[in-house]
Design an enzyme around this catalytic site. Sequence first.
Site, PDB file in Angstrom:
ATOM      1  N   ARG A  86      50.807  82.297  83.199  1.00 49.02           N
ATOM      2  CA  ARG A  86      50.644  81.153  82.318  1.00 49.02           C
ATOM      3  C   ARG A  86      49.168  81.057  81.904  1.00 49.02           C
ATOM      4  O   ARG A  86      48.292  81.565  82.583  1.00 49.02           O
ATOM      5  CB  ARG A  86      51.069  79.869  83.039  1.00 49.02           C
ATOM      6  CG  ARG A  86      52.527  79.894  83.532  1.00 49.02           C
ATOM      7  CD  ARG A  86      52.840  78.684  84.380  1.00 49.02           C
ATOM      8  NE  ARG A  86      54.236  78.681  84.850  1.00 49.02           N
ATOM      9  CZ  ARG A  86      54.651  79.215  85.990  1.00 49.02           C
ATOM     10  NH1 ARG A  86      53.776  79.819  86.801  1.00 49.02           N
ATOM     11  NH2 ARG A  86      55.930  79.174  86.335  1.00 49.02           N
TER      12      ARG A  86
ATOM     13  N   HIS B 213      58.980  81.927  89.067  1.00 49.77           N
ATOM     14  CA  HIS B 213      60.069  80.973  88.878  1.00 49.77           C
ATOM     15  C   HIS B 213      60.646  80.548  90.223  1.00 49.77           C
ATOM     16  O   HIS B 213      60.860  81.379  91.095  1.00 49.77           O
ATOM     17  CB  HIS B 213      61.191  81.594  88.039  1.00 49.77           C
ATOM     18  CG  HIS B 213      60.876  81.657  86.580  1.00 49.77           C
ATOM     19  ND1 HIS B 213      61.616  82.397  85.679  1.00 49.77           N
ATOM     20  CD2 HIS B 213      59.898  81.058  85.844  1.00 49.77           C
ATOM     21  CE1 HIS B 213      61.115  82.259  84.461  1.00 49.77           C
ATOM     22  NE2 HIS B 213      60.070  81.452  84.535  1.00 49.77           N
TER      23      HIS B 213
ATOM     24  N   ARG C 135      54.006  85.668  77.676  1.00 48.66           N
ATOM     25  CA  ARG C 135      54.720  85.598  78.960  1.00 48.66           C
ATOM     26  C   ARG C 135      56.192  85.961  78.745  1.00 48.66           C
ATOM     27  O   ARG C 135      56.782  86.711  79.535  1.00 48.66           O
ATOM     28  CB  ARG C 135      54.563  84.199  79.539  1.00 48.66           C
ATOM     29  CG  ARG C 135      55.303  83.926  80.851  1.00 48.66           C
ATOM     30  CD  ARG C 135      54.864  82.557  81.367  1.00 48.66           C
ATOM     31  NE  ARG C 135      55.747  82.035  82.383  1.00 48.66           N
ATOM     32  CZ  ARG C 135      55.645  82.292  83.694  1.00 48.66           C
ATOM     33  NH1 ARG C 135      54.704  83.118  84.126  1.00 48.66           N
ATOM     34  NH2 ARG C 135      56.463  81.741  84.566  1.00 48.66           N
TER      35      ARG C 135
ATOM     36  N   HIS D 208      52.230  81.382  75.770  1.00 48.19           N
ATOM     37  CA  HIS D 208      53.496  81.520  76.490  1.00 48.19           C
ATOM     38  C   HIS D 208      54.407  82.558  75.838  1.00 48.19           C
ATOM     39  O   HIS D 208      55.300  83.109  76.497  1.00 48.19           O
ATOM     40  CB  HIS D 208      54.209  80.165  76.564  1.00 48.19           C
ATOM     41  CG  HIS D 208      54.858  79.906  77.895  1.00 48.19           C
ATOM     42  ND1 HIS D 208      54.138  79.601  79.040  1.00 48.19           N
ATOM     43  CD2 HIS D 208      56.164  79.930  78.273  1.00 48.19           C
ATOM     44  CE1 HIS D 208      54.978  79.441  80.055  1.00 48.19           C
ATOM     45  NE2 HIS D 208      56.203  79.641  79.615  1.00 48.19           N
TER      46      HIS D 208
ATOM     47  N   TYR E 235      66.176  85.470  79.923  1.00 44.24           N
ATOM     48  CA  TYR E 235      65.706  86.714  79.303  1.00 44.24           C
ATOM     49  C   TYR E 235      66.844  87.714  79.090  1.00 44.24           C
ATOM     50  O   TYR E 235      66.677  88.666  78.329  1.00 44.24           O
ATOM     51  CB  TYR E 235      64.569  87.311  80.133  1.00 44.24           C
ATOM     52  CG  TYR E 235      63.375  86.382  80.157  1.00 44.24           C
ATOM     53  CD1 TYR E 235      62.625  86.167  79.010  1.00 44.24           C
ATOM     54  CD2 TYR E 235      63.044  85.677  81.313  1.00 44.24           C
ATOM     55  CE1 TYR E 235      61.567  85.277  79.010  1.00 44.24           C
ATOM     56  CE2 TYR E 235      61.974  84.785  81.315  1.00 44.24           C
ATOM     57  CZ  TYR E 235      61.243  84.587  80.159  1.00 44.24           C
ATOM     58  OH  TYR E 235      60.202  83.693  80.159  1.00 44.24           O
TER      59      TYR E 235
ATOM     60  N   LYS F 144      52.219  77.164  89.100  1.00 46.57           N
ATOM     61  CA  LYS F 144      53.087  76.004  88.967  1.00 46.57           C
ATOM     62  C   LYS F 144      53.777  75.726  90.291  1.00 46.57           C
ATOM     63  O   LYS F 144      54.296  76.641  90.930  1.00 46.57           O
ATOM     64  CB  LYS F 144      54.127  76.271  87.876  1.00 46.57           C
ATOM     65  CG  LYS F 144      54.894  75.037  87.433  1.00 46.57           C
ATOM     66  CD  LYS F 144      55.758  75.348  86.237  1.00 46.57           C
ATOM     67  CE  LYS F 144      56.470  74.103  85.738  1.00 46.57           C
ATOM     68  NZ  LYS F 144      57.299  74.392  84.547  1.00 46.57           N
TER      69      LYS F 144
END
Length: 294
Positions: A133, A255, A232, A229, A264, A158
């Site tokens: 990120r 994640h 990413r 992003h 994806y 995150k």
Amino acid sequence: MTHLRQIMLEELRRRNYAESTIHAYIHTVEHFSRHFHRSPDQLGPEHIRQYQAALFTRWKLAPNTVTQRLAALRFFYVQVLKRGWSVAETPYPKKVLHLPQVLSQDEVAHLIDAAEFPFHRILLMTLYATGARRTEVAHLKISDIDSQRMVIHIRGGKGRKDRDVMLSPKLLEALRVYWRGLKRKPTDWLFPGNRWHTASHPVSTKVLWNACQQAAERAGLDHRRIHPHTLRHCFATHLLEAGADLRTIQMLLGHRDLEETTIYLHLSRRHLSATGSPLDVLPIRGEGEPTQSA
């Protein structure tokens, strides 16, 4: 600083919320209060209902953004004011799933080559090579680059989670060229702030955003609405198309839930083309072929 704001800050920080979340929650309560021109402790469920409607109708916010705003108000009323919160009276909006924008590998290469400044170029390369990120890239430290193990340490991502991602040999060489070009070698941050890259603080995330926007315009890709992003998403999709499994991509992206990563699958050409359309097996005549008479 008001008494209520101070209490809310303390409640957020003692729960170890990220600074970005703290800022967003405080901003939401302040915005809520300004909207009604009253202190937030004098507002109740009816005001929350009106405010939620205004977020959609007046400010045209996306459902996911509205959900975040409601989470901030819920925290304020439950944790700061110690009041109840009725989910029935304040329902969260249904989530909307939008497929992210993805560039081809040729377009990513074109974007990187279109960077106006060497500093922008190395930022774009790092974003794409790591899938990190923009805040994670901005806050990389020199000590995070482990050329012995060929990994990059992403710290405090995150959810306050650390992880390792691969260190591309091509990125490592580019980082060495970038390092040799610095007139003043930093001692802490890999990408220091200010225009001379000599500050004692990291580069701002706005610089990474501008690097994407300017490179996209120079590359003729500005109609694609490219931002950090996007790279990413490209990182994950291109890995999936190259044969990487979802679990590995989940760990690289940081994640929490594998379900986040499955998006994806909708973007990977390899997975989309692996299953043929049922139309292809129908025994129908081709275009221009005569119809069979009885």
